[in-house]
Design a protein around this motif. Structure first.
Motif, mmCIF file in Angstrom:
data_model
loop_
_atom_site.group_PDB
_atom_site.id
_atom_site.type_symbol
_atom_site.label_atom_id
_atom_site.label_comp_id
_atom_site.label_asym_id
_atom_site.label_seq_id
_atom_site.Cartn_x
_atom_site.Cartn_y
_atom_site.Cartn_z
ATOM 1 N N THR A 1 39.691 38.009 40.007
ATOM 2 C CA THR A 1 38.792 38.239 41.135
ATOM 3 C C THR A 1 37.681 37.204 41.161
ATOM 4 O O THR A 1 37.329 36.666 42.222
ATOM 5 C CB THR A 1 38.191 39.648 41.064
ATOM 6 N N HIS B 1 37.339 34.542 44.269
ATOM 7 C CA HIS B 1 36.108 34.530 45.056
ATOM 8 C C HIS B 1 35.463 33.150 45.027
ATOM 9 O O HIS B 1 34.902 32.689 46.032
ATOM 10 C CB HIS B 1 35.134 35.589 44.545
ATOM 11 N N THR C 1 39.066 36.273 49.969
ATOM 12 C CA THR C 1 39.015 37.403 49.043
ATOM 13 C C THR C 1 38.581 38.667 49.758
ATOM 14 O O THR C 1 39.159 39.738 49.576
ATOM 15 C CB THR C 1 38.052 37.098 47.881
#
Length: 333
Positions: A246, A250, A257
Motif C-alpha cells: 500500500t 500510494h 490507489t
C-alpha cells in the motif's frame, strides 16, 4: 544526574493505552511474560481488570487506570500514576484507535470529530503527558500505533484517514524536535489489516457487515513487533505485506490507489449482509472487550473477502497499465 541507561535485570516499566482488547491487550500479555511492570489504560475498567489479571498470572505487576485519552487531564493523571507506581516510564505505547465506516456526508459530524480526537489528539495528549517523564529521566520510548491508513487514504473512512495521516506527521515532527535527546525515542508502527474486533466495534454508517480483506495479520505478530521496540527502538516499523505494498502503490500514484480502494469497497458493500447502523464504540467503550482476536481469519470470511479483492485488484492492475501507457505515450511525444 539521572542515568540514561537501564540495568538489564530491571523490569521494564510500561504504559499501554487502549489496553482493554486487541493489539493493546496482546502487547500487555507479551510484556507480562517478560516480568514487566505495567500500567494499563482504557475506558472500560472491567475489561482492563480482566487483562491485568492475565498479566499478573504471567508474572507481571499490573495497575489499571481508567483513561479517556481525548481528555488531557486523564492522560496527565495516567502519567502521574505511572511515575508514582513504577518510579518512571521506560515505554509508553499510545494504542487507542477508533473508526467510523460510511460515506463522509452520511456520517454525523460529531462522529468524525470524535474519531479525530481519539486517533490524533488522544496520541498527542499521551505524548504531552509521557515525554516530560522520559526527558526528566533521560531516556524512554514512545510508540505510536498508526496503521497502513497513515500511508494511503481510505474511502468510506475519511476521518480515520485524516487522523492517521495527521498522526504520521505528528510523529515525524516530534522526532525532529527531540533530535538533541538521542535516548528518547518516538517510534511508529504501521500494520496492515489485523484480526481484532476493531472493525466490528467501530461506528457503522453503511448499514453493511464489515470485515477485512486477506491477508489479515495475527495481532500477536503486531504485538511482538511492538515489544521488540523496547529493546531496539527505530522510527518506523511496517508489519505485513499489505502495508508495504500500500505504501509503495500510494507513492507511485495516490489517485490510482484511491480509485482502487473505492472500487473494492463499493464491490464489498454491495455483497455484504445488512446490519443496523450505529456509533459503535466511538463515544462509549465496547462491552465485549478483553478479547485479542476478532475472528477475521476464518476460512469463510477469507474466501468471501478474497473473491471481492481479487476482482478489484484485477481492475486496479488494468487501470494501472492504462495509466502507464498514457504516460509513456506522453513521454514519447
Amino acid at each position: 544526574m539521572t542515568s540514561t541507561t537501564r540495568a538489564s535485570d530491571e523490569p521494564l516499566r510500561v504504559v499501554i493505552t487502549g489496553a482493554s482488547s486487541g493489539i493493546g491487550q496482546a502487547t500487555a500479555e507479551l510484556f507480562a511474560r517478560r516480568g514487566a511492570h505495567l500500567v494499563l489504560a482504557a475506558r472500560n475498567v472491567e475489561a482492563l481488570e480482566d487483562v491485568a489479571t492475565r498479566c499478573r498470572s504471567a508474572g507481571a505487576t499490573a495497575t489499571v487506570v481508567r483513561t479517556d485519552v481525548t481528555d488531557s487531564g486523564d492522560t496527565r493523571a495516567l502519567a502521574d500514576a505511572a511515575a508514582s507506581t513504577m518510579g518512571g516510564v521506560d515505554v509508553w505505547i499510545s494504542n487507542v484507535g477508533v473508526g467510523a465506516i460510511g460515506r463522509y456526508l452520511d456520517t454525523p459530524m460529531e462522529t468524525h470529530d470524535h474519531v479525530v480526537r481519539s486517533n490524533l489528539i488522544g496520541h498527542m495528549n499521551d505524548a504531552h503527558a509521557a515525554l516530560p517523564v522520559m526527558l526528566a529521566q533521560g531516556r524512554g520510548t514512545f510508540v505510536n500505533m498508526i496503521s497502513l491508513g497513515g500511508f494511503a487514504a481510505a474511502p468510506y473512512a475519511v476521518a480515520y484517514s485524516a487522523s492517521k495521516f495527521g498522526l504520521r506527521g505528528f510523529s515525524e515532527a516530534l522526532r525532529a524536535e527531540l533530535v538533541d535527546h538521542p535516548d528518547v525515542h518516538v517510534c511508529d508502527v504501521y500494520p496492515g489489516f489485523v484480526d481484532t474486533a476493531g472493525l466490528l466495534h467501530g461506528a457503522n454508517f453503511v448499514g453493511r457487515r464489515i470485515s477485512s480483506p486477506p491477508p489479515v495479520l495475527d495481532p500477536w505478530r503486531v504485538a511482538a513487533a511492538i515489544v521488540r521496540l523496547a529493546d531496539r527502538p527505530k522510527p518506523t516499523t511496517i508489519v505485513g505485506s499489505t502495508a508495504r505494498v500500500t505504501r509503495l502503490l500510494h507513492a507511485i500514484s495516490p489517485a490510482l490507489t484511491g480509485r482502487v480502494m473505492s472500487r473494492f469497497l463499493d464491490a464489498y458493500f454491495d455483497r455484504a449482509d445488512r446490519v443496523p447502523m450505529s456509533h459503535g464504540n466511538v463515544f462509549e467503550p465496547s462491552l465485549d472487550a478483553a478479547v485479542v482476536e476478532g475472528g477475521l481469519r476464518s476460512p469463510r470470511k477469507r474466501a468471501a473477502a478474497g473473491l471481492v479483492a481479487a476482482s478489484v485488484v484485477a481492475s486496479g492492475a488494468t487501470a494501472g497499465l492504462r495509466l502507464a501507457k498514457r504516460r509513456g505515450a506522453v513521454a514519447t511525444r
